[in-house]
Write a protein that holds these residues in place. Structure first.
Motif, short mmCIF file in Angstrom:
data_model
loop_
_atom_site.label_atom_id
_atom_site.label_comp_id
_atom_site.label_asym_id
_atom_site.label_seq_id
_atom_site.Cartn_x
_atom_site.Cartn_y
_atom_site.Cartn_z
N PHE A 82 0.81 -1.21 0.00
CA PHE A 82 0.00 0.00 0.00
C PHE A 82 0.85 1.27 0.00
O PHE A 82 0.77 2.07 -0.91
CB PHE A 82 -0.98 0.03 1.18
CG PHE A 82 -2.11 0.99 0.98
CD1 PHE A 82 -3.17 0.67 0.14
CD2 PHE A 82 -2.13 2.21 1.62
CE1 PHE A 82 -4.22 1.56 -0.07
CE2 PHE A 82 -3.18 3.10 1.42
CZ PHE A 82 -4.22 2.77 0.58
N ILE A 83 1.71 1.47 1.04
CA ILE A 83 2.50 2.70 1.04
C ILE A 83 3.91 2.47 1.56
O ILE A 83 4.86 2.44 0.77
CB ILE A 83 1.77 3.86 1.77
CG1 ILE A 83 2.60 5.16 1.69
CG2 ILE A 83 1.37 3.53 3.19
CD1 ILE A 83 1.84 6.40 2.05
N ASP A 84 4.13 2.32 2.83
CA ASP A 84 5.50 2.32 3.36
C ASP A 84 6.30 1.10 2.93
O ASP A 84 5.81 -0.02 2.97
CB ASP A 84 5.46 2.41 4.89
CG ASP A 84 5.13 3.81 5.36
OD1 ASP A 84 6.05 4.65 5.38
OD2 ASP A 84 3.96 4.08 5.67
N GLY A 85 7.55 1.35 2.53
CA GLY A 85 8.44 0.28 2.11
C GLY A 85 8.33 -0.09 0.65
O GLY A 85 9.11 -0.92 0.16
N VAL A 86 7.41 0.51 -0.08
CA VAL A 86 7.19 0.16 -1.49
C VAL A 86 8.44 0.46 -2.32
O VAL A 86 8.87 -0.37 -3.14
CB VAL A 86 5.98 0.92 -2.05
CG1 VAL A 86 5.87 0.74 -3.56
CG2 VAL A 86 4.70 0.47 -1.36
N ASP A 87 9.02 1.64 -2.13
CA ASP A 87 10.17 2.04 -2.93
C ASP A 87 11.38 1.13 -2.68
O ASP A 87 12.03 0.66 -3.62
CB ASP A 87 10.53 3.51 -2.66
CG ASP A 87 10.51 3.88 -1.18
OD1 ASP A 87 10.35 2.99 -0.32
OD2 ASP A 87 10.65 5.09 -0.88
N HIS A 88 11.66 0.85 -1.41
CA HIS A 88 12.81 0.02 -1.09
C HIS A 88 12.60 -1.43 -1.54
O HIS A 88 13.54 -2.06 -2.06
CB HIS A 88 13.09 0.06 0.42
CG HIS A 88 13.65 1.38 0.86
ND1 HIS A 88 14.01 1.64 2.16
CD2 HIS A 88 13.92 2.51 0.17
CE1 HIS A 88 14.49 2.87 2.26
NE2 HIS A 88 14.42 3.42 1.06
N GLU A 89 11.41 -1.96 -1.34
CA GLU A 89 11.16 -3.35 -1.74
C GLU A 89 11.40 -3.54 -3.23
O GLU A 89 12.00 -4.55 -3.65
CB GLU A 89 9.72 -3.75 -1.39
CG GLU A 89 9.39 -5.22 -1.58
CD GLU A 89 9.09 -5.61 -3.03
OE1 GLU A 89 9.34 -6.77 -3.41
OE2 GLU A 89 8.60 -4.73 -3.79
N TRP A 90 10.96 -2.59 -4.06
CA TRP A 90 11.16 -2.70 -5.50
C TRP A 90 12.65 -2.69 -5.84
O TRP A 90 13.11 -3.45 -6.70
CB TRP A 90 10.44 -1.56 -6.21
CG TRP A 90 10.50 -1.64 -7.70
CD1 TRP A 90 9.63 -2.31 -8.53
CD2 TRP A 90 11.48 -1.03 -8.56
NE1 TRP A 90 10.01 -2.14 -9.85
CE2 TRP A 90 11.14 -1.36 -9.89
CE3 TRP A 90 12.59 -0.23 -8.33
CZ2 TRP A 90 11.88 -0.92 -10.98
CZ3 TRP A 90 13.35 0.21 -9.42
CH2 TRP A 90 12.98 -0.15 -10.72
N CYS A 91 13.43 -1.85 -5.16
CA CYS A 91 14.88 -1.80 -5.40
C CYS A 91 15.54 -3.12 -5.03
O CYS A 91 16.40 -3.63 -5.76
CB CYS A 91 15.51 -0.66 -4.60
SG CYS A 91 15.07 1.01 -5.15
N ARG A 140 -1.27 -9.99 7.13
CA ARG A 140 -2.38 -9.34 6.44
C ARG A 140 -1.83 -8.12 5.72
O ARG A 140 -1.17 -7.27 6.30
CB ARG A 140 -3.46 -8.91 7.42
CG ARG A 140 -4.22 -10.07 8.05
CD ARG A 140 -5.54 -9.59 8.66
NE ARG A 140 -6.27 -10.71 9.23
CZ ARG A 140 -6.33 -10.99 10.52
NH1 ARG A 140 -5.69 -10.23 11.38
NH2 ARG A 140 -7.03 -12.02 10.95
N ALA A 141 -2.11 -8.02 4.44
CA ALA A 141 -1.61 -6.91 3.62
C ALA A 141 -2.78 -6.13 3.05
O ALA A 141 -3.95 -6.38 3.36
CB ALA A 141 -0.71 -7.44 2.51
#
Length: 290
Positions: free
Chosen positions: A169-178, A280-281
């Motif tokens: 949804f929001i937090d950690g999205v940018d880092h996870e993709w990297c 749960r996501a």
């Protein structure tokens, strides 16, 4: 090469938004707006701007994916993701378009390029304290991860990396993709020669000599939950898992007892812990109980 900026909105400041759009158009960039705000702002925008409105708020990851889909369909070569609170200039945009192409030529395995982020709170460069980038030639750096705002993605690379993870949804999205890109043999390139003024968080507060980022209470739900979700994954760096998991008790004390809206902050942190433990996501669901 064709460049486009994908700006994600949620209750934006109109003056900042319109100023950024004007700079993008002056620099010859395309503009895609993905608006998660309840009320549409399309009437205030030029008809040449690609505008998509999601009044129920589909989250930043899904908004970025919708913007990237539009960019691919319009046959752009590079797309820059932008938060609504970054500050652009024509000089910055001209530098980014030139430097990102140069970086891609030097590093054909580049998944993304990012400028140096300058904090709006203290006008200083944001630097990693652990796992610092490795210097490369011509002012470039090999990074573990970069934030979303200012991130330039060669759109062809999405066939390898896949989309942003919408379940976060929001937090950690940018880092996870990297991290996922790195797992697939690609590199994240930072640049010491371009600088983007960006506001991270809503405020800063110093407690016992330590400066803490202050965000809205509901962000604590996503932060706690997503730390627990990501910490189970093998491709997520070990240092990140240790640092963030060990910091959870301190963040609980600071947010639950030292900041405004203490009870609400404790509520969101508690729910985030429960949903993270139970894997749960998706978006926050206040009615769902464990």
């Amino acid at each position: 090469m064709k460049f486009v900026a994908i700006i994600i909105l949620y209750h934006p400041e109109q003056d900042v938004l319109l100023g950024n759009i004007a700079h993008l158009q002056d620099a010859g960039w395309g503009v895609i707006i993905i608006d998660n705000s309840p009320q549409s702002c399309q009437g205030k925008l030029s008809s040449v701007i690609e505008y998509r409105h999601f009044p129920t708020n589909i989250g930043i990851a899904a908004a970025q994916n919708r913007g990237l889909e539009v960019a691919v369909s319009l046959q752009y070569d590079y797309a820059m993701l932008l938060d609504q609170d970054s500050r652009l200039s024509v000089a910055f945009l001209n530098a980014v378009s030139a430097r990102s192409v140069t970086a891609h030529q030097l590093f054909p395995d580049m998944a993304a390029y990012g400028p140096t982020i300058i904090s709006e709170f203290n006008n200083k460069a944001v630097k990693a304290r652990i796992q610092r980038p490795e210097s490369c030639d011509n002012g470039f750096m090999a990074c573990r991860q970069i934030i979303a705002s200012g991130k330039v993605i060669p759109l062809s690379v999405l066939q390898i990396t896949g989309d942003m993870e919408e379940a976060l949804f929001i937090d950690g999205v940018d880092h996870e993709w990297c991290w996922r890109a790195a797992q697939r043999g690609l590199r994240i390139i930072g640049d010491t020669q371009t600088h983007l003024l960006h506001r991270q968080g809503e405020d800063r507060k110093k407690i016992l000599g330590i400066t803490f980022k202050v965000g809205s209470p509901i962000r604590l739900y996503y932060q706690y939950r997503n730390i627990l979700l990501l910490s189970r994954r093998g491709y997520v760096p070990r240092y990140w898992k240790l640092r963030n998991c060990l910091a959870l008790p301190l963040r609980w004390i600071i947010n639950g007892w030292c900041l405004d809206n203490k009870a609400l902050r404790r509520k969101y942190m508690h729910k985030g812990l429960l949903d993270g433990i139970n894997e749960r996501a998706g978006p926050y669901q206040p009615g769902k109980q464990v």
